[in-house]
Design a protein around this motif. Structure first.
Motif, PDB file in Angstrom:
ATOM      1  N   LEU A  38      -7.385  43.397  52.840  1.00 30.25           N
ATOM      2  CA  LEU A  38      -7.552  44.544  53.239  1.00 30.25           C
ATOM      3  C   LEU A  38      -6.249  45.228  53.375  1.00 30.25           C
ATOM      4  O   LEU A  38      -5.325  44.773  53.958  1.00 30.25           O
ATOM      5  CB  LEU A  38      -8.157  44.600  54.619  1.00 30.25           C
ATOM      6  CG  LEU A  38      -8.295  46.177  55.219  1.00 30.25           C
ATOM      7  CD1 LEU A  38      -8.971  47.058  54.638  1.00 30.25           C
ATOM      8  CD2 LEU A  38      -8.637  45.995  56.927  1.00 30.25           C
ATOM      9  N   LEU A  39      -6.082  46.511  52.480  1.00 32.80           N
ATOM     10  CA  LEU A  39      -4.860  47.413  52.498  1.00 32.80           C
ATOM     11  C   LEU A  39      -5.026  48.645  53.178  1.00 32.80           C
ATOM     12  O   LEU A  39      -5.871  49.294  52.591  1.00 32.80           O
ATOM     13  CB  LEU A  39      -4.307  47.353  51.221  1.00 32.80           C
ATOM     14  CG  LEU A  39      -3.244  48.231  50.845  1.00 32.80           C
ATOM     15  CD1 LEU A  39      -1.991  47.686  51.698  1.00 32.80           C
ATOM     16  CD2 LEU A  39      -2.950  48.335  49.175  1.00 32.80           C
ATOM     17  N   VAL A  40      -4.591  48.988  54.319  1.00 33.51           N
ATOM     18  CA  VAL A  40      -4.772  50.327  54.877  1.00 33.51           C
ATOM     19  C   VAL A  40      -3.680  51.409  54.630  1.00 33.51           C
ATOM     20  O   VAL A  40      -2.289  50.841  54.703  1.00 33.51           O
ATOM     21  CB  VAL A  40      -5.050  49.972  56.281  1.00 33.51           C
ATOM     22  CG1 VAL A  40      -4.974  51.281  57.182  1.00 33.51           C
ATOM     23  CG2 VAL A  40      -5.920  49.180  56.798  1.00 33.51           C
ATOM     24  N   LEU A  64      -8.252  51.067  52.104  1.00 31.22           N
ATOM     25  CA  LEU A  64      -8.727  51.851  53.055  1.00 31.22           C
ATOM     26  C   LEU A  64      -8.043  53.002  53.729  1.00 31.22           C
ATOM     27  O   LEU A  64      -6.838  52.689  53.764  1.00 31.22           O
ATOM     28  CB  LEU A  64      -9.205  50.895  54.337  1.00 31.22           C
ATOM     29  CG  LEU A  64      -9.685  51.732  55.675  1.00 31.22           C
ATOM     30  CD1 LEU A  64     -11.131  52.231  55.429  1.00 31.22           C
ATOM     31  CD2 LEU A  64      -9.712  50.877  56.968  1.00 31.22           C
ATOM     32  N   ASP A  65      -8.496  54.211  53.340  1.00 29.80           N
ATOM     33  CA  ASP A  65      -7.728  55.395  53.789  1.00 29.80           C
ATOM     34  C   ASP A  65      -8.638  56.486  54.017  1.00 29.80           C
ATOM     35  O   ASP A  65      -9.378  56.829  53.000  1.00 29.80           O
ATOM     36  CB  ASP A  65      -6.693  55.878  52.869  1.00 29.80           C
ATOM     37  CG  ASP A  65      -5.550  56.815  53.238  1.00 29.80           C
ATOM     38  OD1 ASP A  65      -5.638  57.434  53.987  1.00 29.80           O
ATOM     39  OD2 ASP A  65      -4.437  56.398  52.650  1.00 29.80           O
ATOM     40  N   ASN A 112     -12.009  55.949  58.512  1.00 26.53           N
ATOM     41  CA  ASN A 112     -10.756  55.793  59.446  1.00 26.53           C
ATOM     42  C   ASN A 112     -10.538  54.563  60.099  1.00 26.53           C
ATOM     43  O   ASN A 112     -11.668  54.104  60.528  1.00 26.53           O
ATOM     44  CB  ASN A 112     -10.591  56.804  60.618  1.00 26.53           C
ATOM     45  CG  ASN A 112      -9.400  57.027  61.180  1.00 26.53           C
ATOM     46  OD1 ASN A 112      -8.432  56.227  61.582  1.00 26.53           O
ATOM     47  ND2 ASN A 112      -9.293  58.284  61.768  1.00 26.53           N
ATOM     48  N   VAL A 113      -9.572  53.905  59.606  1.00 26.78           N
ATOM     49  CA  VAL A 113      -9.367  52.393  60.324  1.00 26.78           C
ATOM     50  C   VAL A 113      -9.587  52.386  61.905  1.00 26.78           C
ATOM     51  O   VAL A 113     -10.055  51.454  62.278  1.00 26.78           O
ATOM     52  CB  VAL A 113      -8.051  51.900  59.891  1.00 26.78           C
ATOM     53  CG1 VAL A 113      -6.848  52.692  60.681  1.00 26.78           C
ATOM     54  CG2 VAL A 113      -7.798  50.638  60.212  1.00 26.78           C
ATOM     55  N   GLU A 114      -9.269  53.544  62.536  1.00 32.08           N
ATOM     56  CA  GLU A 114      -9.590  53.306  63.893  1.00 32.08           C
ATOM     57  C   GLU A 114     -11.069  53.303  64.272  1.00 32.08           C
ATOM     58  O   GLU A 114     -11.283  53.003  65.601  1.00 32.08           O
ATOM     59  CB  GLU A 114      -8.819  54.472  64.612  1.00 32.08           C
ATOM     60  CG  GLU A 114      -7.341  54.764  64.521  1.00 32.08           C
ATOM     61  CD  GLU A 114      -6.672  55.827  65.143  1.00 32.08           C
ATOM     62  OE1 GLU A 114      -7.373  56.372  66.067  1.00 32.08           O
ATOM     63  OE2 GLU A 114      -5.538  56.178  65.022  1.00 32.08           O
ATOM     64  N   LEU A 129      -1.436  46.638  57.069  1.00 27.73           N
ATOM     65  CA  LEU A 129      -1.338  47.791  57.505  1.00 27.73           C
ATOM     66  C   LEU A 129       0.000  49.000  57.051  1.00 27.73           C
ATOM     67  O   LEU A 129       1.137  48.408  57.212  1.00 27.73           O
ATOM     68  CB  LEU A 129      -1.411  47.819  58.921  1.00 27.73           C
ATOM     69  CG  LEU A 129      -2.581  47.247  59.611  1.00 27.73           C
ATOM     70  CD1 LEU A 129      -2.388  47.557  61.069  1.00 27.73           C
ATOM     71  CD2 LEU A 129      -3.853  47.592  59.028  1.00 27.73           C
ATOM     72  N   THR A 130      -0.182  50.144  56.236  1.00 29.19           N
ATOM     73  CA  THR A 130       1.076  50.917  56.310  1.00 29.19           C
ATOM     74  C   THR A 130       0.260  52.276  56.782  1.00 29.19           C
ATOM     75  O   THR A 130      -1.105  52.431  57.120  1.00 29.19           O
ATOM     76  CB  THR A 130       1.135  51.512  54.770  1.00 29.19           C
ATOM     77  OG1 THR A 130      -0.119  51.922  53.997  1.00 29.19           O
ATOM     78  CG2 THR A 130       1.417  50.043  54.396  1.00 29.19           C
ATOM     79  N   CYS A 131       1.260  53.200  57.054  1.00 30.74           N
ATOM     80  CA  CYS A 131       0.890  54.691  57.726  1.00 30.74           C
ATOM     81  C   CYS A 131       0.014  54.677  58.978  1.00 30.74           C
ATOM     82  O   CYS A 131      -0.747  55.269  59.295  1.00 30.74           O
ATOM     83  CB  CYS A 131      -0.046  55.200  56.791  1.00 30.74           C
ATOM     84  SG  CYS A 131       0.332  55.515  55.113  1.00 30.74           S
ATOM     85  N   CYS A 132       0.198  53.414  59.994  1.00 33.85           N
ATOM     86  CA  CYS A 132      -0.616  53.396  61.210  1.00 33.85           C
ATOM     87  C   CYS A 132       0.510  53.358  62.263  1.00 33.85           C
ATOM     88  O   CYS A 132       1.615  53.207  62.196  1.00 33.85           O
ATOM     89  CB  CYS A 132      -1.276  51.949  61.078  1.00 33.85           C
ATOM     90  SG  CYS A 132      -2.497  51.902  60.010  1.00 33.85           S
TER      91      CYS A 132
END
Length: 337
Positions: A38-40, A64-65, A112-114, A129-132
């Motif tokens: 999984l790449l966020v 995921l974005d 949304n990952v949240e 995770l990126t951008c989190c």
């Protein structure tokens, strides 16, 4: 962690991944081909990581974005076509990402990952995770650590970037080492007779175990030799938490002022002088720089591949890159050496 099925390399895959199999072996490639990732976050760094994982040959990659495409993102995100009619960053990246390697199952998710449940993350072997936000990274890392899912995080801020890895309490891997041979019988005495020799023509695989701490511990337990880049990361994550975004070029005056204030607060709370991060740091941490994304994304992608294939020693646990100096450093924080 998802139960892995026995991965079999077909003749077509063997031809596709021939160079990689020669580099790290068939068993490592089989483990990679059985892994779901999984790449966020599909900004510039996310695109680099996606490219590297797809070309390496994981079984499946989910991008995921929930964010929309902006002009700033297109400057560093090469998977999004210039004339794309798709507005979501993940979906806009899907066609080019899949084209890189048809043998990999590539999916796009615009939720949304949240809003994802804990069970959603349990279907993956690795989560990146990126951008989190800091709190979200800590929360997901705790879940991954509990369920033995390999966790990674990374971001690029202007000329600076970082990666973090939590591979669990016990991560097993193998390293290729030169084979040691007994000294020749012709040498009967003296110090040379007792020293083992390295055979340059033979190698052996050595099994090793490495332990990792969670991100929360790494961000809270400081050492005397903590690098300056660590404090810069703390400042930028605090900015992201307070503003709900990263520093923007179009908001340079007000964002610079806030960054300096956060810098003072972060360093003061640690009893450190603000001189540790000179005022001009604010000039180098706006937007994503494509070359920095390439370097940090290359390192992050490589670390995910190494962890999943269980081949070679992983970075333990931070990697900090300074694009101004053109250098990076691996540092172990929050872990007993």
């Amino acid at each position: 962690m998802v139960e892995k099925e026995e991965s079999v390399i077909s003749e077509e895959e063997a031809a596709q991944y021939d160079r990689q199999i020669r580099l790290w072996g068939l068993d490592a490639q089989k483990r990679l081909r059985g892994s779901r990732v999984l790449l966020v976050g599909m900004k510039g760094l996310g695109a680099e990581v996606a490219k590297n994982l797809i070309l390496a040959g994981v079984k499946a990659l989910t991008m995921l974005d929930h964010e929309q495409i902006t002009e700033e993102v297109t400057r560093s995100q090469f998977l999004i076509p210039v004339d794309s009619s798709e507005k979501n960053r993940a979906h806009a990246s899907l066609e080019r990402a899949q084209y890189l390697n048809p043998m990999v199952e590539v999916k796009a998710d615009n939720e949304n990952v949240e809003n994802k449940s804990d069970d959603f993350f349990l279907q993956f072997d690795a989560v990146c995770l990126t951008c989190c936000s800091r709190d979200l990274m800590i929360k997901i890392d705790q879940l991954c650590h509990k369920h033995q899912i390999k966790f990674f995080a990374g971001d690029v801020f202007g000329y600076h970037g970082f990666t973090f890895a939590d591979l669990g309490v016990e991560h097993e891997f193998v390293e290729e080492k030169p084979k040691m041979v007994k000294p020749s019988q012709e040498i009967s005495d003296g110090p040379e007779a007792k020293k083992p020799k390295i055979d340059p023509n033979e190698t052996m695989m050595v099994k090793k175990i490495s332990s990792f701490c969670q991100l929360k511990d790494a961000l809270e337990n400081l050492l005397k030799r903590t690098p300056n880049d660590y404090f810069l990361l703390q400042v930028l994550l605090k900015f992201r938490t307070d503003k709900g975004r990263d520093p923007l070029p179009e908001c340079f005056p007000e964002d610079s002022e806030l960054l300096l204030q956060i810098r003072n607060d972060v360093l003061d709370s640690q009893g450190l002088s603000s001189d540790l991060l000179p005022d001009d740091f604010v000039s180098w941490c706006f937007s994503e720089m494509a070359p920095v994304c390439a370097v940090v994304g290359g390192v992050l992608g490589q670390e995910i591949v190494k962890a999943l294939s269980q081949r070679d020693a992983p970075h333990r646990n931070f990697f900090f890159f300074d694009g101004i100096k053109g250098s990076g450093v691996v540092d172990c924080l929050g872990v007993n050496q």
